[in-house]
Design an enzyme around this catalytic site. Sequence first.
Site, PDB file in Angstrom:
ATOM      1  N   ALA A  93       0.813  -1.212   0.000  1.00 54.49           N
ATOM      2  CA  ALA A  93       0.000   0.000   0.000  1.00 54.49           C
ATOM      3  C   ALA A  93       0.848   1.263   0.000  1.00 54.49           C
ATOM      4  O   ALA A  93       0.322   2.353  -0.182  1.00 54.49           O
ATOM      5  CB  ALA A  93      -0.919   0.015   1.229  1.00 54.49           C
ATOM      6  N   CYS A  94       2.153   1.128   0.202  1.00 50.07           N
ATOM      7  CA  CYS A  94       2.991   2.318   0.367  1.00 50.07           C
ATOM      8  C   CYS A  94       4.372   2.071  -0.200  1.00 50.07           C
ATOM      9  O   CYS A  94       5.028   1.116   0.185  1.00 50.07           O
ATOM     10  CB  CYS A  94       3.091   2.697   1.844  1.00 50.07           C
ATOM     11  SG  CYS A  94       4.174   4.093   2.162  1.00 50.07           S
ATOM     12  N   GLY A  95       4.811   2.938  -1.103  1.00 54.18           N
ATOM     13  CA  GLY A  95       6.107   2.771  -1.725  1.00 54.18           C
ATOM     14  C   GLY A  95       7.225   3.511  -1.044  1.00 54.18           C
ATOM     15  O   GLY A  95       8.386   3.350  -1.402  1.00 54.18           O
TER      16      GLY A  95
END
Length: 283
Positions: A115-117
């Site tokens: 969900a988060c890079g």
Amino acid sequence: MVRLTARTRVHTFGPEGEIRARADKLAGEEPLEVQLDGEQFTVTMRTPGHDVEMVLGFLLAEGVLTSADQVREIDFSSGLDPDGRRNYNVAKVSLRPGTFDPAAYGERKVYTSSACGICGTASIEEVRKTSAFPLFAPLTGMPFVSPATVLSLPDRLRDAQSLFDSTGGSHAAGLFRVPSDAVAEPELLVVREDVGRHNAVDKVLGWALQQGLLPLSGTVIQVSGRASFELVQKAGMAGIPVLSAVSAPSSLAVELGRDTNVTVIGFNRGKTFNAYSHPERIG
């Protein structure tokens, strides 16, 4: 080992209490550990497939690479399941000398979710990267892309989302080349899907890096979700002037778009859209 999709059994409940058991298909999600020159760099969750592209695109977005020629080898042979079978979930990246300076880069914590890079970045100062392909502020009266072209992109992206069609559980990113006459239909260069929206963009950027297309100054990237800070940054790192999303942008995404000269478009659902930064590119 899950791979691209996995089958499961599901119970569907109706409003009157009826229950139906049936087979269903899920989008795959597995970890991928990235090592740089023998040192662990990050672990991210992703949908397996196009992993070389994803590693290249991720390293481009992180400011490690500017060209595919800077990579000597990406070796997936060391990833093993507990039973000893290869799972290809470890990418050992060997860089050419002088490509990457860990001391200048800063510290990155290991785990990144799908969900988060940027969740693995160690400090807020290290979140923002400097692009090797900076964009220049567009001049008023010299539009880059027409509104009709922008409005056509979500449907064209959706038509190419085969993984979403079978699972309903993936994000997508599509790279379009904008015609010079602003009338002809834009050319769809590549579409990639993943459980993580940032992974889908990384796979697109990695494909472009392999093709030697950077900077992507004549393109628009369309994404299936919202426009987050990390996606705007990835677009800027590849020299993409326009990022279009079907949902809303965040405040930091808009701020970054204004600062780095990326046109950030939100709520593009085929009938209208909002331009939050540099709307002069559209006309």
